[in-house]
Design an enzyme around this catalytic site. Structure first.
Site, PDB file in Angstrom:
ATOM      1  N   LYS A 175       0.884  -1.179   0.000  1.00  9.61           N
ATOM      2  CA  LYS A 175       0.000   0.000   0.000  1.00  9.61           C
ATOM      3  C   LYS A 175       0.910   1.214   0.000  1.00  9.61           C
ATOM      4  CE  LYS A 175      -1.888   2.965   1.956  1.00  9.61           C
ATOM      5  NZ  LYS A 175      -1.686   4.412   1.655  1.00  9.61           N
ATOM      6  N   GLU A 250       8.905   0.399  11.337  1.00  6.16           N
ATOM      7  CA  GLU A 250      10.032   1.319  11.110  1.00  6.16           C
ATOM      8  C   GLU A 250       9.453   2.719  11.234  1.00  6.16           C
ATOM      9  OE1 GLU A 250      13.104   0.324  10.522  1.00  6.16           O
ATOM     10  OE2 GLU A 250      12.769  -1.780  10.052  1.00  6.16           O
ATOM     11  N   CYS A 284      13.608   9.627   7.839  1.00  6.34           N
ATOM     12  CA  CYS A 284      13.379   9.105   9.192  1.00  6.34           C
ATOM     13  C   CYS A 284      14.625   9.202  10.067  1.00  6.34           C
ATOM     14  CB  CYS A 284      12.907   7.665   9.105  1.00  6.34           C
ATOM     15  SG  CYS A 284      13.948   6.666   8.047  1.00  6.34           S
ATOM     16  N   GLU A 384       9.750  14.942  16.348  1.00  5.05           N
ATOM     17  CA  GLU A 384      10.227  14.793  14.969  1.00  5.05           C
ATOM     18  C   GLU A 384       9.541  15.847  14.094  1.00  5.05           C
ATOM     19  OE1 GLU A 384       8.798  11.502  12.561  1.00  5.05           O
ATOM     20  OE2 GLU A 384      10.838  11.141  11.887  1.00  5.05           O
TER      21      GLU A 384
HETATM   22  P1  NAD Z   1       2.226   8.062   7.984  1.00  4.86           P
HETATM   23  O1  NAD Z   1       2.371   7.244   9.199  1.00  4.86           O
HETATM   24  O2  NAD Z   1       1.225   9.151   7.980  1.00  4.86           O
HETATM   25  O3  NAD Z   1       1.878   7.163   6.719  1.00  4.86           O
HETATM   26  C1  NAD Z   1       2.636   6.049   6.340  1.00  4.86           C
HETATM   27  C2  NAD Z   1       1.732   5.056   5.638  1.00  4.86           C
HETATM   28  O4  NAD Z   1       0.761   4.610   6.569  1.00  4.86           O
HETATM   29  C3  NAD Z   1       0.966   5.636   4.440  1.00  4.86           C
HETATM   30  O5  NAD Z   1       0.900   4.669   3.423  1.00  4.86           O
HETATM   31  C4  NAD Z   1      -0.408   5.890   5.027  1.00  4.86           C
HETATM   32  O6  NAD Z   1      -1.428   5.820   4.053  1.00  4.86           O
HETATM   33  C5  NAD Z   1      -0.530   4.738   6.013  1.00  4.86           C
HETATM   34  N1  NAD Z   1      -1.497   4.968   7.102  1.00  4.86           N
HETATM   35  C6  NAD Z   1      -1.961   6.152   7.597  1.00  4.86           C
HETATM   36  N2  NAD Z   1      -2.874   5.919   8.569  1.00  4.86           N
HETATM   37  C7  NAD Z   1      -2.988   4.573   8.692  1.00  4.86           C
HETATM   38  C8  NAD Z   1      -3.760   3.716   9.531  1.00  4.86           C
HETATM   39  N3  NAD Z   1      -4.618   4.199  10.435  1.00  4.86           N
HETATM   40  N4  NAD Z   1      -3.603   2.386   9.403  1.00  4.86           N
HETATM   41  C9  NAD Z   1      -2.741   1.853   8.501  1.00  4.86           C
HETATM   42  N5  NAD Z   1      -1.988   2.629   7.681  1.00  4.86           N
HETATM   43  C10 NAD Z   1      -2.106   3.964   7.770  1.00  4.86           C
HETATM   44  O7  NAD Z   1       3.680   8.581   7.659  1.00  4.86           O
HETATM   45  P2  NAD Z   1       4.115   9.519   6.469  1.00  4.86           P
HETATM   46  O8  NAD Z   1       3.659  10.894   6.806  1.00  4.86           O
HETATM   47  O9  NAD Z   1       3.741   8.941   5.153  1.00  4.86           O
HETATM   48  O10 NAD Z   1       5.713   9.381   6.587  1.00  4.86           O
HETATM   49  C11 NAD Z   1       6.432  10.088   7.522  1.00  4.86           C
HETATM   50  C12 NAD Z   1       6.816   9.243   8.723  1.00  4.86           C
HETATM   51  O11 NAD Z   1       7.434   8.029   8.315  1.00  4.86           O
HETATM   52  C13 NAD Z   1       7.836   9.923   9.594  1.00  4.86           C
HETATM   53  O12 NAD Z   1       7.457   9.854  10.942  1.00  4.86           O
HETATM   54  C14 NAD Z   1       9.114   9.142   9.364  1.00  4.86           C
HETATM   55  O13 NAD Z   1      10.021   9.195  10.384  1.00  4.86           O
HETATM   56  C15 NAD Z   1       8.612   7.787   9.079  1.00  4.86           C
HETATM   57  N6  NAD Z   1       9.584   7.016   8.293  1.00  4.86           N
HETATM   58  C16 NAD Z   1      10.335   6.054   8.932  1.00  4.86           C
HETATM   59  C17 NAD Z   1      11.299   5.316   8.231  1.00  4.86           C
HETATM   60  C18 NAD Z   1      12.137   4.264   8.918  1.00  4.86           C
HETATM   61  O14 NAD Z   1      12.798   3.483   8.252  1.00  4.86           O
HETATM   62  N7  NAD Z   1      12.139   4.185  10.225  1.00  4.86           N
HETATM   63  C19 NAD Z   1      11.474   5.546   6.868  1.00  4.86           C
HETATM   64  C20 NAD Z   1      10.690   6.524   6.245  1.00  4.86           C
HETATM   65  C21 NAD Z   1       9.738   7.246   6.984  1.00  4.86           C
END
Ligand code: NAD
Length: 492
Positions: A175, A250, A284, A384
């Site tokens: 997804k 992650e 991240c 963050e």
């Molecule tokens: P997000 O958590 O808003 O979204 C990530 C994914 O989760 C998207 O595909 C989104 O559609 C989905 N999502 C949203 N709500 C959901 C729910 N209730 N249930 C299941 N899935 C859901 O994050 P973002 O804004 O897309 O990305 C930024 C975040 O990702 C930052 O906090 C960053 O640190 C983290 N990140 C971590 C890593 C790592 O390797 N640790 C890598 C990249 C990004």
């Protein structure tokens, strides 16, 4: 442009209700195209296909060399389409083309690494007390894996999830983030060309809730691999309790870089900037907290200010761009909110701290921003930001540096810069983080494990750890000379 479609059961299909969602270029917020918008029923339909493909095969029991061959073929197709994949990620995410090109090459390398790993030994044989008994362990695929990814590395995060999942014989449902769907469409066209059996690799577009939330809650899903924000990670863990599915998370970070005064001043300057401004700080593991040994601050800070003001901030595809726009207007507002809170908390703004009033006003650009003298309890230090905002503090001793660096709920990454090798090892071992660097920063390797301590998540991606995370361990014990136990006297 035709709407981007889900890939389910080996076919490109629209979501059932016919809804779509636009995706934009964050450099000017113009619409690039639309993607089909799935709901929970679309997610369940993909799960049913994956369930059938896993339970009836052939993917889980396709011999490892054949699985590897498909993954090698996909890697070659990614290389052959790398320019277009990079162009899509640069336009849709905003990142400079050189970063998107690096991601595309790394994505191909990731599929190649796991193709190789699929055919390597994964089991063990145990010496037990009875010479007539052989006990072994084998690794088997977990089953149907839901893979939910964010928008900051659209192609690369897809590779990090699909490559180990497929290599180990799982049936995967990706997804992508709803704001960066574009490169995934081409990736799945290449998956289609590579000839994976229907249901082995699938993709659904749509909002986190309901599409991804349905995967997290589904009884038909055996594992969720999630990369994204910490708040979403919590929701996914809760949703996963129903059938006790495996979960790897992650999540976010607030990673420290400790800079000792013996570091070459140019190296210190470039890595401090690279740590936070690569990927617009929407990374991240961004080095968003910089700790300088006190003696070096007076020379370092004016040079940092001057260098930040020379960063070329522009469209990802423009020649020479060093930093792009933030992903959405809403995210820019969030980052600007943090910058305002920084100005109000008593920290000193060294440079940046706002938006541009030229053509970039139509996009989501934010100036590279640095705060110094930041109070330890300020929001900009503790939370963050996920944008180009660096907070700087100083330290006198190793103990003080380690204490300050570890003063966070996150534990994804950390870096130490010093010419003193013994000190580097001493300090890095005391830092509570899963990914650490000495005298470098940011670089990831498909061969080495990736993941966080504390609230940055759990489980590891990449390397052999990443493969293991897509497997169950089965014990197989064989008696070489079976005979009567003599346990039940009534038998013969
Ligand atoms: P997000 O958590 O808003 O979204 C990530 C994914 O989760 C998207 O595909 C989104 O559609 C989905 N999502 C949203 N709500 C959901 C729910 N209730 N249930 C299941 N899935 C859901 O994050 P973002 O804004 O897309 O990305 C930024 C975040 O990702 C930052 O906090 C960053 O640190 C983290 N990140 C971590 C890593 C790592 O390797 N640790 C890598 C990249 C990004």
């Amino acid at each position: 442009m035709k709407p981007l479609l889900n890939y389910v059961g080996g076919k490109f299909i629209p979501a059932r209700e016919g809804r779509t969602r636009e995706f934009v270029n964050p450099a000017d917020n113009s619409v690039i195209g639309v993607a089909t918008e799935s709901d929970g029923a679309d997610a369940e339909a993909a799960v049913a296909e994956a369930r059938r493909a896993f339970d009836e095969g052939p993917w889980p029991w396709t011999p490892a060399p054949e699985r590897a061959a498909k993954l090698f073929k996909l890697a070659d197709l990614i290389d052959a389409n790398a320019e277009e994949l990079a162009r899509r990620d640069s336009l849709n995410n905003g990142k400079p083309l050189r970063e998107a090109a690096f991601d595309a090459a790394d994505a191909a390398a990731c599929f190649r690494y796991y193709a190789g790993l699929a055919t390597k030994p994964h089991g063990e044989t145990y010496e037990v007390g009875d010479p007539n008994i052989v006990s072994q362990s084998v690794r088997e695929p977990i089953g149907v894996c839901g893979q939910i990814i964010p928008w900051n590395y659209p192609l690369l995060m897809a590779a990090w999830k699909l490559a180990p999942g497929l290599a180990a014989g799982n049936c995967c449902i990706l997804k992508p983030s709803e704001v960066t769907p574009w490169s995934a469409q081409l990736l799945f066209e290449l998956i289609d060309q590579a000839g994976f059996p229907p249901g082995a690799a699938q993709m659904i577009y749509g909002a986190g809730d309901p599409a991804a939330a349905a995967l997290a809650a589904s009884e038909g899903v055996d594992k969720i691999a999630f990369t994204g924000g910490t708040a979403t990670g919590r929701k996914i863990m809760q949703a996963a309790t129903g059938n006790l599915k495996r979960v790897t998370l992650e999540l976010g970070g607030k990673s420290p870089i400790l800079m000792f005064a013996d570091t070459d001043p140019d190296v210190a300057l470039e890595y401090a900037m690279f740590g936070i401004f690569a990927g617009q700080g929407e990374v991240c593991n961004a080095g968003s907290r910089l700790f300088l040994e006190r003696g070096m601050a007076d020379d370092f800070l004016p040079r940092l200010k001057a260098a930040c003001e020379k960063i070329v901030v522009g469209r990802g595809l423009d020649e020479g761009t060093e930093m792009g726009p933030l992903i959405t207007r809403a995210h820019r507002q969030k980052v600007l909110g943090y910058i305002e809170s920084g100005k109000e908390c008593g920290a000193e703004l060294l440079t940046g701290g706002g938006v541009y009033d030229d053509w970039r006003a139509a996009g989501n650009f934010v100036k590279p921003t640095v705060f110094v003298k930041t109070p330890a309890d300020a929001k900009i230090v503790r939370e963050e930001i996920f944008g180009p905002v660096l907070v700087i503090d100083t330290f006198e001793t190793e103990d003080e540096a380690v204490r300050k660096a570890n003063d966070t709920v996150f534990g994804l990454a950390a870096g130490v810069f010093t010419k003193d090798g013994a000190r580097a090892q001493r300090v890095i071992r005391r830092l509570r983080a899963g990914v650490t660097w000495i005298n470098t920063f940011h670089f990831t390797f498909n061969e080495a494990p990736w993941g966080g301590y504390k609230q940055s998540g759990f489980g590891r991606e990449l390397g052999t750890h990443g493969y293991d995370g897509y497997t169950e361990v089965k014990q197989i014990t064989t008696h070489l000379a079976p005979g009567r136990l003599g346990w039940f006297k009534g038998i013969g």
